[in-house]
Every structure is written in structure tokens, then in C-alpha cells.
Write an enzyme that holds these catalytic residues in place. Structure first.
Site, mmCIF file in Angstrom:
data_model
loop_
_atom_site.group_PDB
_atom_site.id
_atom_site.type_symbol
_atom_site.label_atom_id
_atom_site.label_comp_id
_atom_site.label_asym_id
_atom_site.label_seq_id
_atom_site.Cartn_x
_atom_site.Cartn_y
_atom_site.Cartn_z
ATOM 1 N N ASP A 3 39.823 43.743 21.926
ATOM 2 C CA ASP A 3 39.462 42.430 21.394
ATOM 3 C C ASP A 3 37.975 42.300 21.096
ATOM 4 O O ASP A 3 37.595 41.834 20.025
ATOM 5 C CB ASP A 3 39.880 41.317 22.369
ATOM 6 C CG ASP A 3 41.382 41.049 22.301
ATOM 7 O OD1 ASP A 3 42.017 41.456 21.304
ATOM 8 O OD2 ASP A 3 41.911 40.445 23.247
ATOM 9 N N ARG A 59 31.829 36.172 35.925
ATOM 10 C CA ARG A 59 31.508 35.453 34.684
ATOM 11 C C ARG A 59 30.114 34.833 34.702
ATOM 12 O O ARG A 59 29.365 34.971 33.735
ATOM 13 C CB ARG A 59 32.575 34.402 34.348
ATOM 14 C CG ARG A 59 33.980 34.969 34.161
ATOM 15 C CD ARG A 59 34.033 36.196 33.295
ATOM 16 N NE ARG A 59 35.387 36.720 33.142
ATOM 17 C CZ ARG A 59 35.676 38.001 32.967
ATOM 18 N NH1 ARG A 59 34.710 38.912 32.966
ATOM 19 N NH2 ARG A 59 36.920 38.399 32.810
ATOM 20 N N ASP A 102 38.769 32.227 31.863
ATOM 21 C CA ASP A 102 37.498 32.882 31.559
ATOM 22 C C ASP A 102 36.737 32.189 30.425
ATOM 23 O O ASP A 102 35.519 32.099 30.466
ATOM 24 C CB ASP A 102 37.721 34.375 31.268
ATOM 25 C CG ASP A 102 38.087 35.142 32.541
ATOM 26 O OD1 ASP A 102 37.572 34.763 33.613
ATOM 27 O OD2 ASP A 102 38.880 36.093 32.471
ATOM 28 N N SER A 137 46.720 43.582 31.208
ATOM 29 C CA SER A 137 45.353 43.111 30.991
ATOM 30 C C SER A 137 44.653 43.238 32.332
ATOM 31 O O SER A 137 45.060 42.629 33.322
ATOM 32 C CB SER A 137 45.381 41.651 30.550
ATOM 33 O OG SER A 137 44.101 41.083 30.746
HETATM 34 N N1 ARG Z 1 43.444 34.795 36.977
HETATM 35 C C1 ARG Z 1 42.209 35.371 37.379
HETATM 36 C C2 ARG Z 1 41.072 34.398 37.185
HETATM 37 O O1 ARG Z 1 41.225 33.490 36.423
HETATM 38 C C3 ARG Z 1 41.974 36.694 36.724
HETATM 39 C C4 ARG Z 1 41.561 36.675 35.284
HETATM 40 C C5 ARG Z 1 41.510 38.056 34.778
HETATM 41 N N2 ARG Z 1 41.009 38.123 33.466
HETATM 42 C C6 ARG Z 1 41.462 38.981 32.559
HETATM 43 N N3 ARG Z 1 40.898 38.947 31.391
HETATM 44 N N4 ARG Z 1 42.432 39.816 32.798
HETATM 45 O O2 ARG Z 1 40.048 34.528 37.778
#
Ligand code: ARG
Length: 407
Positions: A14, A98, A127, A178
Site C-alpha cells: 500500500d 504510531r 491507525d 496484515s
Molecule cells: N488492532 C490493533 C490496534 O489497533 C492492531 C492494528 C494493527 N495494524 C495493522 N496495520 N495491522 O492497535
């Protein structure tokens, strides 16, 4: 002059496609920024090959920043002191990385005189919230672009797009999982895991594959709530985390399988492997049991779950989080000592001991042996007055459940 944008770049499909797409569709210059928060490049590829991909995709520059120490000391350290587990289970793996990335995005945006930053998140996750709210908290003037939310391409379309533009991606049209990883652990989504009833397949696990059958005991030393040593040897936190991820992970410890509430109103099934995070939080919480005064301990438990929620919701840079930090740091003044953990395959961890020069545990008060210093007679008056209200209530108004039900 073209508008310049700094993109949070991972090297994946992506964000690689996003470089070319933003350049073509929006006429911007893209600077790719790869922030090393402890994702394991050896499990996939080197940072050099990721950089060449960014340049092949059309980035005007690709900057790589090593933020591992910052991630460990500032972000994981704070999470340990807060015993941070979102919904009681998730140690905030992605949520903690993040704000680290955001800080470097803003920094590079200033350096490159950019007017915007960009990320590769979809519209369904947490995210995007963390990137955007975090950026605006540090730089209210910067625009945040989210090409993946705009382009309307399927995964197969993106692979075609990469082929068309000669971007050397390694992705296939079928996306299996992912995965987001950093030194605090790994988050695994998609594929078979989208059925919450289905047991997760074992293949996406890497940190917690059992490779050691022998039990292992380790001692973690804490100073004011922060891990500072392993088996008596002083070590930077990043290294303690690294060793524990390996050693506890090799004994299968650290898997989490949960259904969680995303900020955007979606429940999702998530699988994590976080051996060091879970072990360090458990050890820290155990030392607090020994050293924190009762009211402080109970109040901290309430506030720290709010802290975890704020971090999950993208509020690392926010006034409430800063105020809670002051409370949490203050609460840690006496959280110094050692905790002994034993890991046994498959996946079992037990805390087997704790000690501290600042413990509130008092042997004389606790013992039932001859060394007892507790004044037993004082309890008589204390308990009578403590229960006086209930006794008066019983005498005047009666207890509803005084008679056992008939059998
Ligand atoms: N659900 C988790 C969170 O919101 C993990 C997110 C993982 N992100 C990803 N792009 N696979 O913190």
C-alpha cells in the site's frame, strides 16, 4: 513548485503504491520516511532494499530513522509504568508506535519544508485516527493525506498498479495476513482470523513458536517503575525487551486472541504475540502489589485503564494523557525492587517471587508465627465500629435474605 509530502513508509504494497499514486494523481513530491521501531527487517528484508523500492516507486528521497531506543525508553517504559493493557488484554503494540512515527513525520515535514504528511491506513482502523489526531496535536497546520482511503483500489488493483509502474513489490494478489510489528510485539489480522470462532492458524506466529522445552527463570529489576536489569545485569530497556521476546517467546508465552472494540465502532478479532510486553507488565504490576499503599494502588488501577484507552484512541499527545502521566510517574517513586518470573513451555508464565527494600509488606504484621507484632486486641473495636451501620440497619430495617431458601 510541487507540494511536498512526507509519507510514513513501511515498504509494503500500500505505501509503495501510495508514493506513485500521490505523485501521479495529486502532483506532489513524496519523501518516504521509514521509522525503525524494532520491526524485524531480517524476517522480511533489509532496510536498504526497502529504500530502493521507495525510490523505484518515485519518492524524491527516502529517510530511515532509528527510533528503537526512543520507542523502548519513552513509549514502552510509560506503558509498563501504566500496566497498559487495552480492554484488560492488549499491550498497545501498534498504538504505541504510531506517536513515535508521527513525531518523526512532523520533524521530517519541517526539515523538507513539506505542507502535508501521509499514511497508508484504510478507513476502517485505529491507525488512521492515531496518525491524524497525533499529527494535528503536534502540528495543527499540517495537512494529513490518506491516499488508501481515496483511491478505491482492491488489493489486486494495487498489485496491477505496481506492475504497471515497475514498482518491485513482493506482495501477491492474495493477501493472507496484515501484520504490524515493532519491539513491543506483533499484531496479526485478516485471513482465517476474521472468523472469531476459528482457531488462529499457527503459521503467522513467529515470536512465540516453541523452540525450548526447558523452563527458564529470570529476575527483572525495576527502578521507580522502569525495568533496569535482567538477572542482576543492568541493561537498556530495549535490550531487556529483546531478550525477553526471545526467551519467553521460545517457550510459547505471549499469545493473545481477542475481540476488541476499535475507535471507529467496529469489533474485530485480533491476534497478537507480545512475550516481553506481557511479562514486563505482569512483573511490574506484581511489584506494585508489594510496594504501593492501598488507596494509591486502587486509584492508579482506575486511572491506568483510562491511560491505555487514551493511547489506543490516538491521544498520546493530549492534555489528559499528560496529566495522567504526572500522576503515574509520581506513583512510581517507590516501585523499586525485583521480580522473579518462570517461563515453561508451552506458553506458561508464573511469577514466583518479589522483593524490595521499599516494600510495604511487613513480616511482623503479616506472620502468624511467634514474630507477630500486630495488636490483635485493637481489632475488636475497629471491627465493631466498622460494621456499626450495617448492624443498625439490620436491627431497624431487617435483612431481606436472612432466611436460606427452602430445599
Ligand atoms: N488492532 C490493533 C490496534 O489497533 C492492531 C492494528 C494493527 N495494524 C495493522 N496495520 N495491522 O492497535
Amino acid at each position: 513548485m510541487a507540494k511536498r509530502v512526507v509519507l510514513a513508509y513501511s515498504g509494503g504494497l500500500d505505501t509503495s503504491v501510495a508514493i506513485r499514486w500521490m505523485t501521479q494523481e495529486w502532483g506532489v513530491e513524496v519523501v518516504a520516511l521509514l521509522v525503525d521501531v524494532g520491526q524485524d527487517p531480517t524476517s522480511s528484508e533489509s532496510f536498504d532494499s526497502i529504500r530502493s523500492r521507495a525510490l523505484a516507486a518515485g519518492a524524491v528521497d527516502c529517510v530511515i530513522v532509528d527510533a528503537r531506543t526512543e520507542m523502548a525508553e519513552e513509549f514502552c517504559g510509560a506503558a509498563i509504568r501504566a500496566n497498559a493493557l487495552y480492554e484488560g488484554k492488549y499491550p498497545l503494540v501498534s498504538a504505541l508506535s504510531r506517536p513515535v512515527i508521527v513525531r518523526h513525520l512532523v520533524d521530517q515535514a519541517r526539515r523538507f519544508d513539506a505542507t502535508a504528511v501521509a499514511h497508508g491506513c484504510t478507513g476502517k482502523g485505529n491507525d488512521q485516527v492515531r496518525f491524524e489526531v497525533g499529527t494535528h496535536a503536534l502540528a495543527p497546520d499540517l495537512e494529513v493525506l490518506a491516499p488508501v482511503r481515496n483511491w478505491g483500489m482492491t488489493r489486486a488493483d494495487s498489485v496491477d498498479y505496481a506492475e504497471k509502474w515497475d514498482i518491485p513489490v513482493r506482495a501477491t494478489r492474495e493477501k493472507i495476513y496484515s501484520i504490524d510489528e515493532n519491539l513491543w510485539g506483533r499484531a496479526i489480522e485478516c485471513g482465517d482470523m476474521e472468523d472469531p470462532w476459528a482457531e488462529p492458524p499457527s503459521e503467522p506466529y513467529t515470536l512465540t513458536r516453541v523452540s525450548q522445552s526447558e523452563a527458564l527463570e529470570v529476575t527483572i529489576g525495576f527502578a521507580q517503575g522502569t525495568p533496569v536489569s535482567l538477572d542482576g545485569v543492568a541493561m537498556p530497556l530495549a535490550q531487556i525487551i529483546g531478550v525477553l521476546n526471545q526467551q519467553a517467546g521460545a517457550r510459547g508465552f505471549g499469545r493473545i486472541d481477542m475481540v476488541e472494540n476499535r475507535r471507529v465502532g467496529i469489533k474485530s478479532r485480533e491476534v497478537y504475540e507480545c512475550p516481553a510486553a506481557l511479562a514486563l507488565i505482569a512483573a511490574h504490576a506484581d511489584l506494585e502489589d508489594l510496594n504501593l499503599e492501598r488507596d494509591l494502588h486502587h486509584e492508579k488501577a482506575r486511572l491506568q485503564s483510562r491511560w491505555a484507552e487514551l493511547i489506543y484512541d490516538g491521544m498520546w499527545f493530549s492534555p489528559l494523557k499528560e496529566a495522567l502521566d504526572s500522576f503515574i510517574v509520581d506513583s512510581q517513586r517507590h516501585v523499586t525492587g525485583e521480580v522473579r518470573l518462570r517461563f515453561e513451555a508451552p506458553g506458561v508464565m508464573r511469577i514466583v517471587g518479589r522483593r524490595s527494600a521499599e516494600a510495604l509488606y511487613d513480616y511482623g504484621l503479616a506472620t502468624y508465627e511467634a514474630a507477630d507484632t500486630f495488636r490483635h486486641a485493637d481489632s475488636e473495636g475497629f471491627v465493631r465500629i466498622y460494621g456499626l451501620g450495617v448492624q443498625t440497619w439490620a436491627a431497624r430495617q431487617g435483612a431481606k435474605n436472612a432466611t436460606p431458601p427452602e430445599r
